[in-house]
Design an enzyme around this catalytic site. Structure first.
Site, mmCIF file in Angstrom:
data_model
loop_
_atom_site.group_PDB
_atom_site.id
_atom_site.type_symbol
_atom_site.label_atom_id
_atom_site.label_comp_id
_atom_site.label_asym_id
_atom_site.label_seq_id
_atom_site.Cartn_x
_atom_site.Cartn_y
_atom_site.Cartn_z
ATOM 1 N N LYS A 101 -3.463 -32.671 52.685
ATOM 2 C CA LYS A 101 -3.064 -32.049 53.962
ATOM 3 C C LYS A 101 -1.691 -31.388 53.893
ATOM 4 O O LYS A 101 -0.906 -31.626 52.970
ATOM 5 C CB LYS A 101 -3.111 -33.090 55.090
ATOM 6 C CG LYS A 101 -4.562 -33.376 55.526
ATOM 7 C CD LYS A 101 -4.652 -34.276 56.742
ATOM 8 C CE LYS A 101 -6.131 -34.502 57.099
ATOM 9 N NZ LYS A 101 -6.304 -35.450 58.216
ATOM 10 N N ARG A 140 -9.659 -41.930 53.365
ATOM 11 C CA ARG A 140 -10.555 -40.769 53.327
ATOM 12 C C ARG A 140 -9.948 -39.701 52.423
ATOM 13 O O ARG A 140 -8.879 -39.178 52.727
ATOM 14 C CB ARG A 140 -10.735 -40.245 54.764
ATOM 15 C CG ARG A 140 -11.655 -39.035 54.904
ATOM 16 C CD ARG A 140 -11.660 -38.560 56.364
ATOM 17 N NE ARG A 140 -12.535 -37.429 56.563
ATOM 18 C CZ ARG A 140 -12.209 -36.167 56.294
ATOM 19 N NH1 ARG A 140 -11.014 -35.867 55.842
ATOM 20 N NH2 ARG A 140 -13.077 -35.199 56.494
HETATM 21 C C1 PT1 Z 1 -8.957 -37.566 59.429
HETATM 22 C C2 PT1 Z 1 -9.778 -36.404 59.305
HETATM 23 C C3 PT1 Z 1 -11.130 -36.509 59.716
HETATM 24 N N1 PT1 Z 1 -9.313 -35.204 58.828
HETATM 25 C C4 PT1 Z 1 -10.778 -38.759 60.291
HETATM 26 N N2 PT1 Z 1 -11.609 -37.710 60.198
HETATM 27 C C5 PT1 Z 1 -10.138 -34.153 58.780
HETATM 28 N N3 PT1 Z 1 -11.246 -39.939 60.781
HETATM 29 C C6 PT1 Z 1 -11.469 -34.274 59.181
HETATM 30 C C7 PT1 Z 1 -3.700 -30.136 57.285
HETATM 31 O O1 PT1 Z 1 -2.674 -30.450 57.921
HETATM 32 O O2 PT1 Z 1 -7.688 -37.556 59.081
HETATM 33 N N4 PT1 Z 1 -9.471 -38.697 59.919
HETATM 34 N N5 PT1 Z 1 -11.942 -35.430 59.635
HETATM 35 C C8 PT1 Z 1 -9.604 -32.830 58.258
HETATM 36 N N6 PT1 Z 1 -8.642 -32.270 59.146
HETATM 37 C C9 PT1 Z 1 -7.453 -31.679 58.715
HETATM 38 C C10 PT1 Z 1 -6.302 -31.777 59.495
HETATM 39 C C11 PT1 Z 1 -7.383 -31.051 57.480
HETATM 40 C C12 PT1 Z 1 -5.092 -31.265 59.048
HETATM 41 C C13 PT1 Z 1 -6.198 -30.524 57.023
HETATM 42 C C14 PT1 Z 1 -5.031 -30.646 57.798
HETATM 43 O O3 PT1 Z 1 -3.684 -29.490 56.237
#
Ligand code: PT1
Length: 274
Positions: A219, A253
């Site tokens: 991230k 995850r």
């Molecule tokens: C998470 C999560 C998710 N993240 C759960 N499910 C994502 N329970 C999808 C970035 O800042 O943390 N917990 N499902 C993916 N979402 C992101 C958010 C991907 C922020 C990238 C970023 O780069």
């Protein structure tokens, strides 16, 4: 903890492999080959030590648009069906939509992972009827705009209060406390310092008494701190996974299952030797 037909003890850190089934995540070889490619990738992650595979048909990264219901069903359900026939891993469905939850659990999913914490219409009822555990995540705002100057007076206590309030709503809807997991929602409407405060004070979230799932893999909280592009974030991802595993996080995850398993196995060794 019972996840549909599978029981997983959350007494050591578990690894959840990420399986994105959005159009940008596979080359365009038609519907059948994309399902096969997705299942093959999932099986490689299981082989590398993933206990859970999280299947998501809606991108929720910053700036991502909403997806319509039929599109999300078409992307996810065939993969849930095929993977549940091919593996005995726990399948997690990453969705906010009630109908996707219902159909995915019918197709073999053992966990509902909702970044909107069952706040969408019908989601609480669908999750309650599905009888599988639910992961409730904190987000400020919505994916398209959530990184436009997020604000908190005290991010850790606000995240904690939100998660407790959602757990209470779940219990009122008939979801047993024993079926609820919490996730602070790294990267979801949080500045760099908000994200790192939620790492440092993760023990405050763990003290709420629910198993905790964390997702920080690749991230921006890594990329922006270290000035690394998305394909250069493995060392940062493993560092954070190691830190939260040491703090007792229950499910991590990640994209890079094999490398994360090595890290959590080292933490587990240090936790268990005399
Ligand atoms: C998470 C999560 C998710 N993240 C759960 N499910 C994502 N329970 C999808 C970035 O800042 O943390 N917990 N499902 C993916 N979402 C992101 C958010 C991907 C922020 C990238 C970023 O780069």
């Amino acid at each position: 903890m019972q996840f549909g037909i599978h029981e997983i003890a959350l007494t050591k850190p578990r690894v959840m492999g990420i399986l994105n089934v959005t159009p940008d995540s596979f080359s365009d070889g038609g519907a059948h080959s994309s399902v096969q490619q997705a299942v093959d990738h999932a099986l490689r992650m299981v082989e590398a030590g993933a206990d859970f595979i999280d299947i998501g048909g809606e991108s929720t990264r910053p700036g991502a648009p909403d997806v319509d219901l039929q599109e999300e069903l078409d992307r996810t359900i065939p993969v849930v069906e095929a993977l549940s026939a091919a593996s005995n891993c726990v399948i997690s469905i990453d969705t906010s939509k009630a109908e996707v939850m219902t159909q995915a659990v019918k197709a073999g999913a053992g966990l509902i992972n909702d970044v909107r914490a069952l706040q969408e219409p019908g989601a609480l009822q669908a999750a309650s009827r599905a009888q599988v555990p639910v992961c409730l995540m904190h987000m400020q705002g919505k994916p398209r705009t959530m990184q436009n100057s997020p604000q908190y007076a005290d991010v850790v206590s606000e995240v904690a209060q939100f998660l407790i309030a959602r757990a209470n709503e779940c219990e009122a809807a008939g979801i047993a406390k024993e079926k609820i997991l919490f996730d602070p929602g790294y990267g979801f409407g949080k500045s760099l310092d908000h994200n790192y405060a939620l790492v440092k004070y993760l023990p405050n979230i763990m003290a709420l008494g629910f198993p905790v799932l964390v997702g920080m893999s690749r991230k921006s909280m890594i990329g922006n701190l270290l000035d690394r592009k998305v394909d250069e974030r493995l060392a940062g991802s493993i560092s954070l996974a190691t830190i939260v595993a040491q703090m007792g996080a229950h499910i991590i995850r990640v994209h890079d299952v094999k490398e994360t398993k090595d890290a959590v196995n080292i933490v587990h060794k240090l936790t268990t030797i005399k």
